[in-house]
Design a protein around this motif. Sequence first.
Motif, PDB file in Angstrom:
ATOM      1  N   VAL A  13     -20.445   0.707   3.641  1.00 28.92           N
ATOM      2  CA  VAL A  13     -20.425   0.618   5.101  1.00 28.92           C
ATOM      3  C   VAL A  13     -21.550  -0.305   5.575  1.00 28.92           C
ATOM      4  O   VAL A  13     -22.725   0.008   5.396  1.00 28.92           O
ATOM      5  CB  VAL A  13     -20.558   2.016   5.733  1.00 28.92           C
ATOM      6  N   PRO A  14     -21.206  -1.431   6.193  1.00 26.15           N
ATOM      7  CA  PRO A  14     -22.253  -2.389   6.589  1.00 26.15           C
ATOM      8  C   PRO A  14     -23.149  -1.917   7.730  1.00 26.15           C
ATOM      9  O   PRO A  14     -24.268  -2.406   7.862  1.00 26.15           O
ATOM     10  CB  PRO A  14     -21.468  -3.633   7.013  1.00 26.15           C
ATOM     11  N   GLN A  15     -22.712  -0.979   8.542  1.00 25.11           N
ATOM     12  CA  GLN A  15     -23.550  -0.501   9.649  1.00 25.11           C
ATOM     13  C   GLN A  15     -24.771   0.270   9.153  1.00 25.11           C
ATOM     14  O   GLN A  15     -25.719   0.458   9.900  1.00 25.11           O
ATOM     15  CB  GLN A  15     -22.751   0.401  10.600  1.00 25.11           C
ATOM     16  N   PHE A  16     -24.756   0.745   7.922  1.00 27.16           N
ATOM     17  CA  PHE A  16     -25.879   1.511   7.383  1.00 27.16           C
ATOM     18  C   PHE A  16     -27.001   0.612   6.865  1.00 27.16           C
ATOM     19  O   PHE A  16     -28.068   1.085   6.531  1.00 27.16           O
ATOM     20  CB  PHE A  16     -25.424   2.434   6.265  1.00 27.16           C
ATOM     21  N   HIS A  17     -26.758  -0.679   6.763  1.00 32.32           N
ATOM     22  CA  HIS A  17     -27.778  -1.585   6.213  1.00 32.32           C
ATOM     23  C   HIS A  17     -28.714  -2.039   7.279  1.00 32.32           C
ATOM     24  O   HIS A  17     -28.507  -2.328   8.343  1.00 32.32           O
ATOM     25  CB  HIS A  17     -27.138  -2.779   5.545  1.00 32.32           C
ATOM     26  N   TYR A  76     -23.101   4.305   1.427  1.00 27.98           N
ATOM     27  CA  TYR A  76     -24.132   3.444   2.024  1.00 27.98           C
ATOM     28  C   TYR A  76     -23.889   1.977   1.647  1.00 27.98           C
ATOM     29  O   TYR A  76     -24.046   1.085   2.476  1.00 27.98           O
ATOM     30  CB  TYR A  76     -25.514   3.892   1.555  1.00 27.98           C
TER      31      TYR A  76
END
Length: 77
Positions: free
Chosen positions: A73-77, A70
């Motif tokens: 990976v920047p897409q999960f923020h 988490y």
Amino acid sequence: MHLDWSALGQVTAVSVGVTVAVVVVFALGVLGLAQVESASEKDGGTHALGLAQAWLCFLACAAVVAYGIYLIVPQFH
């Protein structure tokens, strides 16, 4: 080029600490499985405490790995 050596030291210390903690928790999970195996060899039954210990330890390791993914990976923020 300027390096913030204090921040690098903090990241290193936290990384080593978390790594050691995950290895210890995983080892406790393997110990719980070994208790289940030895209990089944002795009397043919299961050792519920060892099984619960193993599941909780492995679940904690999986949670640490998921949290690390988490954070990466920047897409999960």
